[in-house]
Design an enzyme around this catalytic site. Structure first.
Site: not given
Ligand code: IMP
Ligand code: MG
Length: 213
Positions: A73-74, A129-130, A133, A161, A183, A189
């Site tokens: 949803k982000g 994409e929001d 991470d 990040k 964040v 969220d």
């Molecule tokens: P990744 O797979 O670790 O890169 O995480 C990606 C997804 O995790 C993002 O699209 C977000 O939906 C969620 N996410 C990662 N970091 C944060 C944060 O700091 N706050 C809220 N959601 C996050």
């Molecule tokens: Mg996301």
């Protein structure tokens, strides 16, 4: 020095992301979200950066068919704003993938909860994409969508990040690089709350402490 007394948000040359620091929380925020500790990226900085990215995207996709794919949803808040800074005819589609659930650590397991409505073969796809991470979600999505043979496949992310990525990723359009902190706001969220904040901020530590895990 007080943690929130420092202001070091700075814009870099066009095309490169802004590195953000900590900003003092605007006084009006407490009125409706008392759990927010600090503002990391202001509403004004987000809008200015998205306008800049919208210009670049408009230029890069001139004369080509463009499909924005939002990762739910982000990304829905960013997607709505970004799309209005793109001065081209375009279409929208959405995917929903599982990420953290109610916690703040990625599991590394990505599951498609909602797939695209339409075929993307031969289309110019821009994933919106929001936040990136670990990069595992995006890496999985790119791999998955590539098998569907789009004409092109690029990524636009609001935030990345620093120093936590587990897979190398090429993010063509990136608005902000942030420290590896959790964040919320502007679509992001914690336990489904805070998505409607017009800025990005951090939560007070007691919010996590009080959370039922
Ligand atoms: P990744 O797979 O670790 O890169 O995480 C990606 C997804 O995790 C993002 O699209 C977000 O939906 C969620 N996410 C990662 N970091 C944060 C944060 O700091 N706050 C809220 N959601 C996050
Ligand atoms: Mg996301």
């Amino acid at each position: 020095m007080e943690a929130n007394a420092e202001v070091r948000s700075r814009s870099t040359a066009a095309g490169s992301p802004s590195v953000v620091g900590v900003l003092t929380l605007a006084p009006h925020v407490n009125a409706y979200e008392s759990d927010i500790e600090q503002t990391l990226i202001t509403q004004q900085d987000i809008q200015a950066k998205l306008a800049e990215l919208g210009e670049r995207i408009s230029h890069d996709y001139q004369g080509r068919d463009l499909l924005l794919v939002g990762v739910l949803k982000g990304a829905f808040v960013m997607m709505a704003d970004l799309a209005r800074y793109i001065r081209l005819p375009l279409e929208f589609d959405f995917m929903a993938v599982s990420s953290y659930g109610a916690a703040t650590q990625t599991s590394g397991v990505v599951r498609i909860l909602k797939d695209l409505d339409h075929d993307i073969e031969g289309r110019n796809v821009l994933i919106v994409e929001d936040i990136v991470d670990s990069g595992l979600t995006l890496s999985y999505l790119l791999k998955n969508l590539r098998t569907r043979r789009p004409a092109s496949l690029e990524v636009c992310a609001l935030m990345q990040k620093l120093d936590v990525q587990q897979v190398p990723l090429d993010i063509k359009y990136k608005a902000f690089e942030i420290p590896p902190v959790f964040v919320v706001g502007y679509g992001l969220d914690y336990g489904e709350r805070f998505r409607n904040l017009p800025f990005v901020g951090t939560l007070k530590p007691e919010v996590y402490r009080d959370a039922v895990t």
